[in-house]
Design a protein around this motif. Sequence first.
Motif, short mmCIF file in Angstrom:
data_model
loop_
_atom_site.label_atom_id
_atom_site.label_comp_id
_atom_site.label_asym_id
_atom_site.label_seq_id
_atom_site.Cartn_x
_atom_site.Cartn_y
_atom_site.Cartn_z
N ALA A 32 1.03 -0.01 -3.43
CA ALA A 32 0.22 -0.62 -4.38
C ALA A 32 1.06 -2.20 -4.70
N ARG A 33 -0.13 -2.91 -5.41
CA ARG A 33 0.45 -4.13 -5.78
C ARG A 33 1.59 -4.06 -6.76
N GLN A 34 2.48 -4.92 -6.93
CA GLN A 34 3.67 -4.76 -7.58
C GLN A 34 4.38 -3.14 -7.72
N GLY A 36 7.02 -1.92 -7.82
CA GLY A 36 8.09 -1.77 -8.74
C GLY A 36 7.63 -1.03 -9.87
N ARG A 37 6.58 -1.11 -10.25
CA ARG A 37 6.08 -0.49 -11.49
C ARG A 37 5.87 1.10 -11.41
N LEU A 38 5.87 1.62 -10.09
CA LEU A 38 5.69 2.80 -9.75
C LEU A 38 6.81 3.74 -9.77
N PHE A 58 1.46 -3.17 -1.34
CA PHE A 58 0.31 -3.33 -0.73
C PHE A 58 -0.76 -4.11 -1.49
N ASP A 59 -1.27 -5.14 -0.79
CA ASP A 59 -2.67 -5.95 -1.44
C ASP A 59 -3.74 -5.45 -0.49
N ALA A 60 -4.58 -4.96 -1.09
CA ALA A 60 -5.88 -4.76 -0.17
C ALA A 60 -6.65 -6.06 0.25
N LEU A 61 -6.41 -7.25 -0.57
CA LEU A 61 -7.12 -8.18 -0.11
C LEU A 61 -6.34 -9.19 0.59
N CYS A 82 -7.83 6.24 0.57
CA CYS A 82 -7.96 4.89 0.15
C CYS A 82 -8.60 4.96 -1.11
N VAL A 83 -7.77 4.75 -2.16
CA VAL A 83 -8.17 4.83 -3.32
C VAL A 83 -8.58 3.61 -4.27
N PHE A 84 -8.04 2.64 -3.63
CA PHE A 84 -8.31 1.24 -4.56
C PHE A 84 -9.73 0.91 -4.67
N LEU A 147 -23.71 -4.69 -7.26
CA LEU A 147 -22.82 -5.48 -6.41
C LEU A 147 -21.70 -4.52 -6.18
N TYR A 148 -21.10 -3.57 -7.05
CA TYR A 148 -20.28 -2.63 -6.83
C TYR A 148 -20.90 -1.60 -5.89
N GLY A 149 -21.92 -1.12 -6.39
CA GLY A 149 -22.71 0.03 -5.78
C GLY A 149 -22.92 -0.40 -4.07
N PRO A 178 -17.04 10.20 -6.36
CA PRO A 178 -16.89 10.62 -7.83
C PRO A 178 -18.29 10.31 -8.62
N GLY A 179 -18.45 10.80 -9.53
CA GLY A 179 -19.49 10.34 -10.48
C GLY A 179 -18.57 9.72 -11.55
N PHE A 180 -18.72 10.09 -12.91
CA PHE A 180 -18.03 9.30 -13.95
C PHE A 180 -16.65 9.95 -13.90
N VAL A 181 -15.75 9.20 -13.93
CA VAL A 181 -14.35 9.71 -14.19
C VAL A 181 -13.50 8.73 -15.42
N ARG A 182 -12.69 9.51 -16.32
CA ARG A 182 -12.20 8.78 -17.17
C ARG A 182 -11.05 8.04 -16.91
N THR A 183 -11.05 6.93 -16.52
CA THR A 183 -9.86 6.14 -15.92
C THR A 183 -9.99 4.81 -16.78
N LYS A 184 -8.88 3.93 -16.29
CA LYS A 184 -8.92 2.56 -16.91
C LYS A 184 -10.39 1.80 -16.54
N1 NAP Z 1 -13.59 5.61 -12.56
C1 NAP Z 1 -14.97 5.98 -12.36
O1 NAP Z 1 -15.76 6.47 -12.94
C2 NAP Z 1 -15.00 5.97 -10.79
C3 NAP Z 1 -16.32 6.57 -10.28
C4 NAP Z 1 -16.67 6.59 -8.98
C5 NAP Z 1 -15.46 6.25 -8.11
N2 NAP Z 1 -14.47 5.69 -8.52
C6 NAP Z 1 -13.50 5.05 -7.66
O2 NAP Z 1 -12.30 5.44 -7.73
C7 NAP Z 1 -11.35 4.77 -7.24
C8 NAP Z 1 -10.06 4.85 -8.34
O3 NAP Z 1 -10.73 4.00 -9.55
P1 NAP Z 1 -10.15 4.07 -10.93
O4 NAP Z 1 -11.30 4.99 -11.65
O5 NAP Z 1 -8.83 5.10 -11.05
O6 NAP Z 1 -9.87 2.69 -11.41
P2 NAP Z 1 -8.80 1.80 -11.56
O7 NAP Z 1 -7.92 2.59 -12.74
O8 NAP Z 1 -9.20 0.69 -12.17
O9 NAP Z 1 -8.00 1.58 -10.38
C9 NAP Z 1 -8.13 0.91 -9.51
C10 NAP Z 1 -7.13 0.62 -8.51
O10 NAP Z 1 -7.36 -0.16 -7.44
C11 NAP Z 1 -6.39 -1.04 -7.37
N3 NAP Z 1 -6.68 -2.08 -6.66
C12 NAP Z 1 -7.66 -3.00 -6.99
N4 NAP Z 1 -7.65 -4.22 -6.36
C13 NAP Z 1 -6.56 -4.04 -5.34
C14 NAP Z 1 -5.87 -4.57 -4.26
N5 NAP Z 1 -6.45 -5.86 -4.07
N6 NAP Z 1 -4.74 -4.17 -3.70
C15 NAP Z 1 -4.51 -3.12 -4.15
N7 NAP Z 1 -4.95 -2.14 -5.12
C16 NAP Z 1 -5.96 -2.53 -5.55
C17 NAP Z 1 -5.99 -1.26 -8.96
O11 NAP Z 1 -4.51 -1.71 -8.68
P3 NAP Z 1 -3.91 -2.62 -9.97
O12 NAP Z 1 -3.31 -1.53 -10.81
O13 NAP Z 1 -2.80 -3.38 -9.08
O14 NAP Z 1 -5.10 -3.40 -10.50
C18 NAP Z 1 -5.96 0.09 -9.37
O15 NAP Z 1 -4.70 0.92 -9.24
C19 NAP Z 1 -11.84 3.42 -6.98
O16 NAP Z 1 -11.95 3.22 -5.54
C20 NAP Z 1 -13.02 3.35 -7.78
O17 NAP Z 1 -14.32 2.74 -7.37
C21 NAP Z 1 -14.08 5.71 -9.80
#
Ligand code: NAP
Length: 243
Positions: A32-34, A36-38, A58-61, A82-84, A147-149, A178-184
């Motif tokens: 992950a980025r930063q 240390g926070r893990l 790790f920075d995906a970009l 691959c979760v990012f 755009l995301y889609g 995944p469909g909808f997931v309760r996350t950040k």
């Molecule tokens: N939540 C939903 O409803 C949902 C639905 C379908 C699919 N998804 C997919 O599920 C996955 C996890 O998402 P989430 O819902 O858990 O969202 P999230 O909390 O926003 O997590 C996204 C993660 O991606 C990381 N990330 C973004 N840019 C990055 C980079 N350049 N380098 C490294 N890491 C990077 C972020 O890191 P930082 O903490 O450093 O920002 C964050 O930890 C994603 O691929 C998302 O598209 C989510």
Amino acid sequence: MKTVLILGAASDMAVALAHAFAGQGFNVLLAARQAGRLAETVSDLKIRHDVAATAVEFDALDFASHAEFYRNLPAGPDVAICVFGYLGDQTTAQSDFTEAHKIIDTNYTGAVSILNIVANDFERRGSGTIIGISSVAGDRGRQSNYLYGSAKAAFTAYLSGLRNRLFKRGVHVITVKPGFVRTKMTAGLPLPKPVTAKPAQVAADVFRAYSRQSNVVYSLWMWRFIMLLIRHMPEGIFKRLKL
Ligand SMILES: NC(=O)c1ccc[n+]([C@@H]2O[C@H](COP(=O)([O-])OP(=O)(O)OC[C@H]3O[C@@H](n4cnc5c(N)ncnc54)[C@H](OP(=O)(O)O)[C@@H]3O)[C@@H](O)[C@H]2O)c1
């Protein structure tokens, strides 16, 4: 003992995945980025599951860093997830290409950059599983997040091709939608409860898919049928809907 590499390890979904795999005896590499926070997640994984856990930067970009990042990992992974991802702001991205570019690069280009390296290593070793967290948003473009889609659609197609290429080389590829997931990522959005998963439910679905060597999984399961309907809706009707 097997090792799982989690790319984009700071998200709620990633942490849930780390616990699901560690609970089954996997050592864990959290990228992950930063990183240390893990520290707290790392010690939690070690204490609760008695496995090795390490956080790495790790920075995906930062595409240019990916080969060295992979070479320097403390252990060669058996599973890479691959979760990012980056939802971004659709309205902004329609007029500001910087935002559109970040959405495309985070969800697609960055994933291709690192997974090409993982795939070639797994192919050489003749084993391994690559798991890509894509999205139902990639199944059909809609006005609120196309755009995301579209970046996720490209990622889904990439994973399909990778699976086809690596099948005969002993490497398996799983596409998770995944469909909808309760996350950040979805904080503050009004998500319908019956079709909204908790990160731990997605992690359980992913581990089950890994155990069964499934190809494409929806999480929650009912999204397979929701998306079947959405994909087959005639364009003449679909384009009139506010989705
Ligand atoms: N939540 C939903 O409803 C949902 C639905 C379908 C699919 N998804 C997919 O599920 C996955 C996890 O998402 P989430 O819902 O858990 O969202 P999230 O909390 O926003 O997590 C996204 C993660 O991606 C990381 N990330 C973004 N840019 C990055 C980079 N350049 N380098 C490294 N890491 C990077 C972020 O890191 P930082 O903490 O450093 O920002 C964050 O930890 C994603 O691929 C998302 O598209 C989510």
